[in-house]
Design an enzyme around this catalytic site. Structure first.
Site, PDB file in Angstrom:
ATOM      1  N   SER A 165      34.694  33.419  53.530  1.00  0.00           N
ATOM      2  CA  SER A 165      33.735  33.099  52.545  1.00  0.00           C
ATOM      3  C   SER A 165      34.251  33.685  51.010  1.00  0.00           C
ATOM      4  O   SER A 165      33.182  33.970  50.284  1.00  0.00           O
ATOM      5  CB  SER A 165      32.418  33.568  52.580  1.00  0.00           C
ATOM      6  OG  SER A 165      31.887  32.724  53.641  1.00  0.00           O
ATOM      7  N   ARG A 166      35.256  34.153  51.038  1.00  0.00           N
ATOM      8  CA  ARG A 166      36.145  34.634  49.680  1.00  0.00           C
ATOM      9  C   ARG A 166      35.220  35.939  49.532  1.00  0.00           C
ATOM     10  O   ARG A 166      35.284  36.257  48.254  1.00  0.00           O
ATOM     11  CB  ARG A 166      35.972  33.561  48.538  1.00  0.00           C
ATOM     12  CG  ARG A 166      36.729  32.384  48.544  1.00  0.00           C
ATOM     13  CD  ARG A 166      36.983  31.456  47.389  1.00  0.00           C
ATOM     14  NE  ARG A 166      37.372  32.269  46.347  1.00  0.00           N
ATOM     15  CZ  ARG A 166      38.510  32.706  46.183  1.00  0.00           C
ATOM     16  NH1 ARG A 166      39.570  32.499  46.737  1.00  0.00           N
ATOM     17  NH2 ARG A 166      38.847  33.334  45.110  1.00  0.00           N
ATOM     18  N   MET A 167      35.070  36.660  50.547  1.00  0.00           N
ATOM     19  CA  MET A 167      34.560  38.019  50.346  1.00  0.00           C
ATOM     20  C   MET A 167      35.721  38.856  50.282  1.00  0.00           C
ATOM     21  O   MET A 167      35.956  40.057  51.252  1.00  0.00           O
ATOM     22  CB  MET A 167      33.463  38.454  51.360  1.00  0.00           C
ATOM     23  CG  MET A 167      32.239  37.201  51.327  1.00  0.00           C
ATOM     24  SD  MET A 167      31.182  37.885  49.909  1.00  0.00           S
ATOM     25  CE  MET A 167      30.610  39.257  50.284  1.00  0.00           C
TER      26      MET A 167
END
Length: 187
Positions: A165-167
């Site tokens: 999640s692009r974390m």
């Protein structure tokens, strides 16, 4: 340095092709950016080392603007390392030692090539290689004075770790007079 060496070691322990391949970004004498892939040939507290023809486009850029950026990207590991710093020549002894360990064919091609400069056709380069081969028949191939190593100092190092999640996780180390300043960056 421990984190940098650990990530490099982990990349070399995988089946990734050329884990030492890095993008080298330079600034041409006219101020235009230029990037290409080169191979890391040494890494210690003084910096990251690679070798090339100093009359090539990258060499001319490095002579005019003594700064560079490096990027290692290992997609399957979801990791990236960025290095930025000043650039200097490695010693003549270091260039000689690396040159002597190169395959003879690579030495001859490096002598024959006017890297990054226009040539009439492929045959012209092949002829130049044969001429160098004849010139050095039966003896060691001398390193040309325009061929050698560069060291990019470790002024800024960023570690990027990909996550769901692009974390992503990003940590930057900036070298100062007092050691290393560490910052976590927003992904």
């Amino acid at each position: 340095m421990p984190a940098l060496h650990a990530w490099m070691h982990e990349a070399t322990e995988t089946d990734l092709p050329n884990p030492n391949a890095m993008t080298l970004a330079t600034i041409d004498p006219d101020g235009r950016p230029s990037a290409r892939i080169v191979l890391l040939r040494g890494l210690d507290e003084r910096g990251a080392v690679f070798f090339t023809n100093r009359n090539s486009r990258k060499g001319l850029g490095l002579e005019a603007n003594k700064v560079a950026a490096l990027v290692f990207h290992w997609d399957t590991m979801e990791r990236q390392i960025r290095i930025e710093g000043r650039v200097e020549h490695v010693s003549e002894a270091e260039s000689d030692a690396y040159w002597q360990g190169r395959p003879r064919g690579s030495q001859l091609a490096a002598r024959a090539s006017r890297q990054s400069h226009p040539i009439k056709n492929r045959e012209a380069f092949e002829t130049a290689c044969r001429e160098e081969e004849s010139r050095f028949e039966g003896r060691d191939v001398e390193r040309p004075s325009h061929w050698g190593g560069y060291r990019v100092s470790l002024e800024r190092i960023e570690f990027w770790l990909g996550m769901n999640s692009r974390m992503h996780d990003r940590i930057t180390y900036r070298h100062t007079e007092n050691g290393w300043d560490v910052e976590r960056l927003s992904p």
